[in-house]
Design a protein around this motif. Structure first.
Motif: not given
Length: 612
Positions: A328-338
């Motif tokens: 999750e470092t530097n990642m938006h939650p939506t980006l992480l889910r994708k």
């Protein structure tokens, strides 16, 4: 792992290592398993322990090994230092599994004739021994311990197995079977028992274990010719991507497939069909081409580069256990889910992920483990399966209810039977959507609708006492309303017109095309369901008029709508009823829920995108 389970590790044991005092069994693992806990709770030690000790189970067990002083647990003064313990679990679905059936390829010589019923019973007893088989997770556990400088089968487990065999009266039978199977005689049962366990454990294919560290980079640290294998921190990503982008002839199909997968992920994440990763001639960086512009990847912010590194490493390797530190470092939650969706869909690896974020906890496909540490007990790990257990993990990570703006989305319906029909139809069309995770259903109960508004309280001049503002409860909202029309062109009342207008730019409003929700149910299906529920009542066949009062037509004055709905939906068999605009409306609602959850397009079992 068994052949049926592919490359998945079902569980592992770790104890006497760094912050682990007492052995902890971490199971059951899924394709994605999340190790969640605050800083310094022991998450990284789990990944390090798996990387170091799991490979030992694929080699001989008596090789010498020594622990670094920093790998030895530090306990309070006066407490003995615990021994290193590690292990792996074999998933067995049948509680009466036959050890004989698990071993045929490993027995030397092959058995001819087959073993007697008595022999099979002896092996089945061994397979069900409490020291091997855990009632909690249904797994068979093979555990090892460091004794002196040698790794041996865990003495306490072996002693418990020997005691069990003696109590069960089958120790001598197992010894005779061992002599027959392996043509060797031991002075005690321990030797024969070890032979059987070695053969059984041999069917567990321990996968390669890799760790993607929390610090990742896209810079080229070597000349392109030096290394075509991607390092775990992504430091030679440009050279590897260049090899995928323009592969040698003998690697063309494999390299291009990886390159296309990675670009497909970027197109989805950036919502740009022309997005493409490219590598310049000197292979010192990675470029992203999009909208007639080309920029180095590092110019686009840390999130995209981190996503590319993790996705590229996972794409490079197959059938591995990949440990990822804090994705999750530097990642938006939506980006992480994708990213998680890509790894699940496009790779064959199993993933063990450490995190102190709650961003992935609501995914039903991920196994969650809570990690705690204190100086007296060391690191302890517990699984979080139920919703309440996952809520505790979220609180343990420091999240509070006031930190969350709202649930993912809410669908408002008039009553309980509407919820039953709605959930059933959504499930038929899009089985990925889960009530309680992707959406929740709330009731507004008829006349209460006139007191609701889809407008924010600070956007209206009406008194706050006049309306309840739905956006204050959830800003991702849909509403399903009966039209109550008696004829196709009858007007709808003012309240429903107001609600539809307010939802136009704020959510999704569904007004039934027929009179009520029950008018979407085929007449014969509703008649059969009503007859089954009200068996003591003479139930007439309703007309096909979608504006008729169905229950009045059937002569049922006080229908049990909930039980009738439960019976009616049993007729759904992979398809939504083809009545009026039902299929169109359910599809539109599903698309909204997916959008609100950042799930991307629907896909079939092969991963192909389904049209709306």
């Amino acid at each position: 792992m068994t052949e049926a389970e592919g490359s998945l590790v079902a569980g592992f044991t770790l104890g006497g290592y760094r912050g682990f005092f007492e052995p902890q069994r971490i199971s059951p693992l899924a394709k994605f398993s999340l190790i969640a806990g605050p800083n310094n709770s022991g998450k990284s030690n789990i990944l390090a322990g798996v990387e170091r000790w799991l490979p030992y189970l694929s080699a001989t067990a008596d090789k010498g090994v020594s622990l670094d002083s920093l790998d030895t647990p530090i306990l309070p003064l006066g407490h003995p230092i615990p021994s290193l313990v590690f292990g792996i679990a074999l998933k067995v679905d049948d509680p009466a599994v036959s050890l004989r059936n698990a071993l045929p390829r490993n027995l030397k010589p092959q058995l001819s004739p087959p073993p007697s019923r008595g022999s099979q019973t002896t092996l089945e007893k061994l397979a069900s021994a409490p020291a091997l088989r855990s009632d909690e997770d249904g797994l068979i556990w093979f555990e090892w311990e460091l004794v002196g400088s040698k790794i041996v089968r865990r003495p306490s487990q072996m002693a418990a197995l020997v005691e069990y065999l003696n109590t069960a009266g089958c120790a001598n039978d197992l010894a005779m079977l061992g002599e027959r199977y392996y043509s060797v005689t031991y002075s005690n049962i321990d030797g024969h028992l070890s032979k059987f366990l070695d053969s059984w454990q041999a069917i567990i294919e321990v996968p390669p274990v890799l760790i993607i560290p929390a610090t990742r980079s896209v810079k080229q640290h070597a000349s392109p010719a030096d290394d075509r294998h991607l390092s775990m921190d992504g430091s030679n990503l440009p050279a590897v991507l260049q090899a995928w982008q323009a592969p040698a002839a003998h690697m063309h199909r494999e390299g291009r497939a990886k390159y296309q997968k990675l670009n497909a992920l970027l197109k989805e994440v950036l919502e740009a069909d022309d997005a493409e990763l490219t590598v310049p001639y000197n292979a010192q960086t990675v470029h992203l081409s999009m909208d007639d512009r080309v920029l180095p990847l590092e110019r686009l912010g840390g999130a995209i580069s981190q996503l590319v590194v993790v996705a590229a490493v996972a794409t490079e390797h197959t059938d591995c256990l990949i440990c990822i530190e804090e994705p999750e470092t530097n990642m938006h939650p939506t980006l992480l889910r994708k990213l998680i969706d890509y790894l699940r869909r496009e790779t064959s690896n199993q993933y063990l992920v450490s995190t102190h974020s709650a961003q992935m906890i609501d995914s039903p496909e991920i196994s969650i483990f809570r990690v705690q540490h204190d100086s007296a007990n060391g690191t302890r790990v517990s699984s979080a399966i139920t919703s309440s257990q996952r809520a505790i993990v979220s609180e343990h990570l420091g999240f509070r209810a006031s930190d969350l703006i709202q649930a993912n989305s809410i669908i408002w319906v008039e009553g309980p039977s509407d919820r039953i029909y709605l959930n059933a139809c959504l499930n038929q069309l899009d089985s990925e959507l889960r009530e309680g995770i992707h959406y929740s259903v709330m009731f507004y109960a008829g006349r209460i609708l006139s007191h609701l508004s889809a407008v924010d309280g600070d956007e209206t001049t009406e008194s706050v006492d006049d309306f309840i503002s739905l956006p204050s409860i959830n800003r991702h909202m849909a509403i399903v309303m009966d039209s109550d029309r008696a004829k196709p062109h009858d007007p709808i009342n003012g309240t429903k017109r107001r609600i539809i207008a307010e939802f136009e730019d704020r959510g999704y409003a569904w007004l039934t095309q027929g009179r009520e929700i029950e008018n979407y149910v085929p007449a014969d299906v509703l008649h059969q369901a009503t007859t089954g529920v009200h068996s003591g009542t003479s139930v007439s066949t309703p007309s096909s008029d979608v504006f008729g009062k169905r229950f009045e037509e059937m002569g049922v004055s006080n229908p049990n709508k909930v039980r009738i709905a439960e019976e009616a939906i049993k007729s759904l068999n992979g398809e939504v009823w083809d009545v009026l605009d039902l299929r169109q409306r359910v599809n539109e609602l599903a698309l909204y829920v997916r959008k609100w959850n950042g799930l991307g397009p629907r896909r079939d079992s092969s991963g192909a995108i389904l049209s709306p």
